[in-house]
Design an enzyme around this catalytic site. Structure first.
Site, PDB file in Angstrom:
ATOM      1  N   ARG A  23      69.872  21.531  11.476  1.00 17.80           N
ATOM      2  CA  ARG A  23      69.941  21.769  10.046  1.00 17.80           C
ATOM      3  C   ARG A  23      68.884  21.081   9.205  1.00 17.80           C
ATOM      4  NH1 ARG A  23      75.550  18.350   9.143  1.00 17.80           N
ATOM      5  NH2 ARG A  23      74.752  16.349   9.893  1.00 17.80           N
TER       6      ARG A  23
ATOM      7  N   TYR B 243      90.001  15.992  17.428  1.00 13.31           N
ATOM      8  CA  TYR B 243      89.922  17.237  16.664  1.00 13.31           C
ATOM      9  C   TYR B 243      91.115  18.143  16.951  1.00 13.31           C
ATOM     10  CZ  TYR B 243      85.079  16.462  15.126  1.00 13.31           C
ATOM     11  OH  TYR B 243      83.932  15.975  14.522  1.00 13.31           O
TER      12      TYR B 243
ATOM     13  N   ARG C 225      70.783  15.463  17.033  1.00 12.22           N
ATOM     14  CA  ARG C 225      70.745  16.480  15.978  1.00 12.22           C
ATOM     15  C   ARG C 225      69.320  16.802  15.546  1.00 12.22           C
ATOM     16  NH1 ARG C 225      75.377  13.995  12.209  1.00 12.22           N
ATOM     17  NH2 ARG C 225      77.196  14.435  13.485  1.00 12.22           N
TER      18      ARG C 225
ATOM     19  N   ASP D 298      77.375  22.886  20.602  1.00  8.13           N
ATOM     20  CA  ASP D 298      78.368  22.094  19.880  1.00  8.13           C
ATOM     21  C   ASP D 298      79.411  21.628  20.874  1.00  8.13           C
ATOM     22  OD1 ASP D 298      81.024  21.788  18.141  1.00  8.13           O
ATOM     23  OD2 ASP D 298      79.302  21.615  16.803  1.00  8.13           O
TER      24      ASP D 298
ATOM     25  N   ARG E  68      68.985  30.788  10.873  1.00  2.49           N
ATOM     26  CA  ARG E  68      70.433  30.808  10.797  1.00  2.49           C
ATOM     27  C   ARG E  68      70.948  31.394   9.484  1.00  2.49           C
ATOM     28  NH1 ARG E  68      74.159  27.621  12.314  1.00  2.49           N
ATOM     29  NH2 ARG E  68      75.318  29.323  11.369  1.00  2.49           N
TER      30      ARG E  68
END
Length: 375
Positions: A40, A172, A36, A85, A49
């Site tokens: 973010r 998921y 990661r 992702d 973004r």
């Protein structure tokens, strides 16, 4: 991409610190990258973004490549990890999914019965390649940018491709979104074993094709990421999950027959009890989360596999001297293995100060093992 044009050869990434370490050599300077790292935690990422969805960003080559490069320029890490992702290949084959802000993947139609699984697995996994042009272009753009950055630094910089492991994707899909205990998926293993086997075999092919797509386009290493494998009992993992994880790596491994021989990494969270199993499927490196010391991990898996990790992400918020001592401890523990790639024991938290990551990279690069301790 022909082997001669692949970055391993054309851009010399086979001689990079990262690839050498993954293959079992021990460079004088320990390579470092962060899961990661692209995303973010960086203000430049948040500015880029400001509009659009996560899936839009993943499938817009100009955006995906630029985001992938941001931490390479800022932190001086030894590799880029492709900005994408784990659910992108499911989106490519037509599964209705969105990445909800603050929550994660959410599926419009969860698959919870044998009949629903039977319908799902009729979808052709080859759609990943047929609809994956944006992924290929993003990888190719990133590889070209890494070559330029590597020329500026005077060292080859590889791209790491990644994909989600079948169990995590199944968790998921069955839950319909994130879950704390993955109870629905764990239950399905026992209540519908044949349907579970069909689901994970199909997911292995879908996510395996996605990983191979990145490798063929120019990734110089590949990681299979199993976020939720640690939720399983070891016997259930070995019986109902590990075979699909092994199958998911096969498309990337098969490219070795074409001369594209990238090292493979297997990583999971909370997997201390199954580390030896995870290492058993022919990977070059095993990611170890922060719950197990690296030297203890080596005692469980043996010295024939490179270890990756494993600073606790919480230490990114500790005082500088505490963080540096912990990094040195992890580097020292990594000497038990044939080679070590420094990383966190999970991903970079969203509210991490980027300056801390930059300092951590310097700390790792400045560290040198005592000559007598290299085994």
């Amino acid at each position: 991409m022909a082997a001669a044009a692949h970055p391993l050869t054309a851009h010399g990434t086979s001689a990079s610190r990262l690839v050498r370490a993954l293959r079992g050599e021990r460079p004088e300077t320990t390579p470092v990258w962060f899961m990661r790292q692209a995303g973010r935690s960086l203000p430049e990422y948040r500015a880029l973004r400001a509009t659009g969805t996560m899936l839009d960003a993943c499938l817009t080559p100009e955006l995906a490549s630029e985001i992938t490069m941001q931490p390479v320029r800022r932190h001086g890490v030894d590799a880029a990890v492709f900005f994408s992702d784990i659910i992108v290949p499911l989106h490519l084959v037509g599964v209705e999914v969105e990445i909800a802000a603050g929550r994660g993947p959410v599926f419009r139609h969860p698959v919870r019965t044998a009949a629903e699984i039977s319908d799902l697995v009729r979808i052709d996994p080859a759609l990943v390649e047929e609809r994956g042009d944006a992924v290929v272009e993003a990888v190719q753009r990133t590889v070209a940018m890494l070559a330029e950055e590597g020329d500026r630094r005077g060292e080859a910089l590889p791209l790491i491709g990644f994909a989600g492991a079948p169990f995590t994707l199944a968790a998921y899909l069955v839950e319909g979104g994130p879950s704390k205990d993955h109870l629905a998926a764990r239950s399905l293993i026992h209540s519908e074993p044949a349907a579970w086997a069909d689901l994970t075999a199909w997911l292995a092919e879908v996510t395996g094709r996605f990983l191979a797509l990145q490798v063929r386009a120019g990734a110089s290493a590949a990681q299979l990421f199993d976020s939720w494998a640690g939720a399983l009992a070891p016997a259930d993992y070995r019986r109902a999950v590990l075979p699909a994880s092994a199958a998911a790596l096969e498309p990337a491994r098969a490219l070795r027959g074409e001369g594209i021989d990238v090292p493979l990494i297997h990583f999971g969270v909370g997997t201390g009890e199954i580390l030896a199993d995870m290492a058993s499927i022919g990977v070059d490196a095993l990611g170890v989360d922060y719950r197990v010391d690296l030297d203890d991990a080596v005692a469980r898996i043996g010295r024939d596999v490179t270890v990756q990790g494993n600073l606790d992400p919480a230490l990114l918020f500790a005082p500088e001297d505490v963080r540096r001592r912990a990094a040195h401890a992890a580097l020292g523990a990594g000497l038990a293995a044939r080679a070590h790639v420094f990383n966190l024991g999970h991903g970079v938290p969203m509210n991490t100060d980027p300056a801390v990551l930059t300092d951590l990279v310097r700390t790792v690069h400045d560290w040198r093992a005592p000559a007598e301790s290299v085994r």
